[in-house]
Design an enzyme around this catalytic site. Structure first.
Site, PDB file in Angstrom:
ATOM      1  N   THR A  49       0.821  -1.212   0.000  1.00  0.00           N
ATOM      2  CA  THR A  49       0.000   0.000   0.000  1.00  0.00           C
ATOM      3  C   THR A  49       0.851   1.256   0.000  1.00  0.00           C
ATOM      4  O   THR A  49       0.453   2.292  -0.526  1.00  0.00           O
ATOM      5  CB  THR A  49      -0.934  -0.028   1.230  1.00  0.00           C
ATOM      6  OG1 THR A  49      -1.769  -1.168   1.114  1.00  0.00           O
ATOM      7  CG2 THR A  49      -1.800   1.203   1.327  1.00  0.00           C
ATOM      8  N   TYR A  62      -7.836   0.962  -4.028  1.00  0.00           N
ATOM      9  CA  TYR A  62      -6.511   1.313  -4.561  1.00  0.00           C
ATOM     10  C   TYR A  62      -5.827   0.049  -5.039  1.00  0.00           C
ATOM     11  O   TYR A  62      -6.255  -1.065  -4.728  1.00  0.00           O
ATOM     12  CB  TYR A  62      -5.644   1.999  -3.490  1.00  0.00           C
ATOM     13  CG  TYR A  62      -5.252   1.071  -2.369  1.00  0.00           C
ATOM     14  CD1 TYR A  62      -6.115   0.812  -1.312  1.00  0.00           C
ATOM     15  CD2 TYR A  62      -4.020   0.415  -2.385  1.00  0.00           C
ATOM     16  CE1 TYR A  62      -5.774  -0.057  -0.307  1.00  0.00           C
ATOM     17  CE2 TYR A  62      -3.671  -0.455  -1.371  1.00  0.00           C
ATOM     18  CZ  TYR A  62      -4.549  -0.691  -0.345  1.00  0.00           C
ATOM     19  OH  TYR A  62      -4.214  -1.558   0.654  1.00  0.00           O
ATOM     20  N   THR A 128       1.618  -4.402   4.366  1.00  0.00           N
ATOM     21  CA  THR A 128       1.487  -4.724   5.797  1.00  0.00           C
ATOM     22  C   THR A 128       0.908  -6.121   6.041  1.00  0.00           C
ATOM     23  O   THR A 128       1.074  -6.666   7.124  1.00  0.00           O
ATOM     24  CB  THR A 128       0.601  -3.682   6.502  1.00  0.00           C
ATOM     25  OG1 THR A 128      -0.676  -3.651   5.867  1.00  0.00           O
ATOM     26  CG2 THR A 128       1.243  -2.301   6.471  1.00  0.00           C
ATOM     27  N   ASP A 129       0.225  -6.696   5.037  1.00  0.00           N
ATOM     28  CA  ASP A 129      -0.489  -7.963   5.276  1.00  0.00           C
ATOM     29  C   ASP A 129       0.447  -9.086   5.746  1.00  0.00           C
ATOM     30  O   ASP A 129       0.104  -9.862   6.644  1.00  0.00           O
ATOM     31  CB  ASP A 129      -1.214  -8.429   4.004  1.00  0.00           C
ATOM     32  CG  ASP A 129      -2.393  -7.536   3.639  1.00  0.00           C
ATOM     33  OD1 ASP A 129      -2.711  -6.620   4.418  1.00  0.00           O
ATOM     34  OD2 ASP A 129      -2.994  -7.766   2.565  1.00  0.00           O
ATOM     35  N   LYS A 201       0.126  -7.780  12.718  1.00  0.00           N
ATOM     36  CA  LYS A 201      -0.909  -6.831  12.267  1.00  0.00           C
ATOM     37  C   LYS A 201      -2.192  -7.149  13.009  1.00  0.00           C
ATOM     38  O   LYS A 201      -2.659  -8.290  12.988  1.00  0.00           O
ATOM     39  CB  LYS A 201      -1.086  -6.956  10.747  1.00  0.00           C
ATOM     40  CG  LYS A 201      -2.044  -5.931  10.162  1.00  0.00           C
ATOM     41  CD  LYS A 201      -2.057  -5.958   8.635  1.00  0.00           C
ATOM     42  CE  LYS A 201      -3.049  -4.920   8.111  1.00  0.00           C
ATOM     43  NZ  LYS A 201      -3.065  -4.847   6.646  1.00  0.00           N
ATOM     44  N   GLU A 322      -2.830 -28.857  28.115  1.00  0.00           N
ATOM     45  CA  GLU A 322      -4.121 -29.528  27.908  1.00  0.00           C
ATOM     46  C   GLU A 322      -3.965 -30.793  27.077  1.00  0.00           C
ATOM     47  O   GLU A 322      -4.812 -31.666  27.099  1.00  0.00           O
ATOM     48  CB  GLU A 322      -5.101 -28.577  27.213  1.00  0.00           C
ATOM     49  CG  GLU A 322      -5.695 -27.527  28.149  1.00  0.00           C
ATOM     50  CD  GLU A 322      -6.810 -26.755  27.468  1.00  0.00           C
ATOM     51  OE1 GLU A 322      -7.905 -27.308  27.281  1.00  0.00           O
ATOM     52  OE2 GLU A 322      -6.573 -25.587  27.106  1.00  0.00           O
TER      53      GLU A 322
HETATM   54  N1  ASP Z   1      -2.772  -5.564   0.878  1.00  0.00           N
HETATM   55  C1  ASP Z   1      -1.730  -4.607   1.167  1.00  0.00           C
HETATM   56  C2  ASP Z   1      -0.398  -5.338   1.171  1.00  0.00           C
HETATM   57  O1  ASP Z   1      -0.119  -6.037   2.106  1.00  0.00           O
HETATM   58  C3  ASP Z   1      -1.987  -3.937   2.453  1.00  0.00           C
HETATM   59  C4  ASP Z   1      -0.929  -2.956   2.901  1.00  0.00           C
HETATM   60  O2  ASP Z   1       0.131  -2.836   2.372  1.00  0.00           O
HETATM   61  O3  ASP Z   1      -1.195  -2.266   3.911  1.00  0.00           O
HETATM   62  O4  ASP Z   1       0.342  -5.218   0.234  1.00  0.00           O
END
Ligand code: ASP
Length: 365
Positions: A49, A62, A128-129, A201, A322
């Site tokens: 992103t 986007y 971020t994923d 995340k 457990e």
């Molecule tokens: N879907 C995006 C990615 O991981 C989300 C992001 O970058 O925040 O490339």
């Protein structure tokens, strides 16, 4: 000191002086190497992103990975005051599409830069994923003390109040800071510094999405000024047994997800697809229904390494609480969430299939 001793010390000093003189006479005359005025930072871009563009500014939609690394650097005022930066495009993908080929290419390049006399730190722009997975993978396979900092953004580059430029500024400042050396791979997002091993995340849309639920923040960074809290305890980078040469392929490891009424189908599918290892994203303390546990125990008996983790998001899955891991032949993931347990299990399987030895890796890394 008697006369004889003094004379032998004097002659030893004369020999040394003569030797130094002849060495100096033989040494080639080199121009003095100037200390770099600024730290030299290489930015490796992979997409995400942070490089994303909206078809219509102001709308949520986007496309990840639309801008080049040079465009990202251009968008950060003052970045060249922090460091001499250069950019390289490793990939330009949404990190939901992150794959072994990009990981291997990235890790090899980071290892090369670790060995280069021209580079002081490395920043990686990333979606971020799966940032936490790439970060932990690099934490295990990168050899070197130079800072390696992953950074992304939650808003695309074209958004109102895009968070990418400030995140990239801060990440570059952290990579340029000598205090970040030797701490393993870091993640910088939203003014926070996280250890890649610890962070995850936690929110699908918020700017404040990364958290390090078990061990807490590595530090903070505000307008490029970093403060670290405590050093990382688990083994990483230079101290990692997996660091250095990166193999051409990684072993196949799947994650199976437990839920109410889950059966053995996911385990069967993983085995049919050639799993060498299976991570259980278990309920609670790494638990699952009897049919799923029975299927996993049967897989473990056949030599597939089974690691129990939890879908909960924080806490520890310890051995023999457990479930009787000794009897079932399982490894307990301890603090690692399922996606990170998968990354460590891949590395562990490159060394051994022995369940006790793999449990030890989970204790140390
Ligand atoms: N879907 C995006 C990615 O991981 C989300 C992001 O970058 O925040 O490339």
């Amino acid at each position: 000191m008697n006369h004889a001793t003094r004379r032998s010390i004097v002659s030893f000093a004369v020999v040394l002086a003569l030797a130094a003189g002849s060495a100096a006479a033989q040494a080639p005359k080199l121009a003095p190497v100037p200390e770099p005025a600024k730290p030299r930072i290489t930015i490796l871009a992979t997409g995400g992103t942070i490089a994303g563009a909206q078809p219509k500014p102001g709308e949520a939609g986007y496309k990840s990975g639309s801008f080049s690394v040079d465009a990202l650097i251009q968008a950060v005022p003052g970045i060249r005051d922090l460091a001499t930066v250069s950019g390289e495009q490793i990939a330009n993908i949404g990190s939901q599409n992150m794959n072994d080929a990009v990981w291997i290419k990235l890790a090899r390049r980071v290892n090369e830069l670790q060995g280069s006399a021209e580079v002081d730190g490395i920043v990686i722009t990333h979606g971020t994923d799966t940032m936490e997975e790439t970060g932990y993978f690099l934490d295990l396979v990168v050899k070197g003390e130079k800072p390696v900092v992953l950074v992304g953004s939650m808003r695309p580059a074209t958004a109102i109040s895009a968070d990418g430029p400030m995140n990239l500024y801060n990440a570059t400042a952290v990579a340029a800071d000598r205090i970040a050396r030797g701490r393993g791979v870091l993640v910088v997002m939203n003014d926070e510094i996280h250890y890649a091993r610890e962070t995850t995340k936690t929110n699908s849309t918020s700017l404040q999405t990364f958290a390090s639920p078990n061990r807490g923040l590595a530090g903070i960074v505000n307008f490029g000024k970093a403060r670290f809290y405590s050093p990382p305890v688990p083994k990483h980078t230079s101290g990692s047994a997996f660091a250095g040469s990166v193999p051409n392929a990684l072993p196949t490891v799947f994650i199976v997800y437990a839920h109410a009424n889950v059966g053995k189908e996911e385990v069967d599918a993983a085995l049919a697809a050639g799993a060498k290892g299976i991570v259980l994203a278990g309920v609670g303390d790494g638990n699952a229904t009897d049919p799923m546990i029975d299927a996993l125990a049967a897989a473990a008996k056949k030599g597939v390494v089974v690691v129990r983790s939890s879908r909960v998001g924080s806490g520890t899955v310890a051995r023999n609480v457990e479930l009787d891991d000794d009897k079932l032949g399982f490894v307990a993931a301890l603090e690692l969430n399922p996606q990170k347990a998968r990354v460590l299990l891949q590395q562990a399987l490159s060394k051994t299939k022995d369940v006790k030895a793999i449990q030890k890796y989970f204790e140390e890394y």
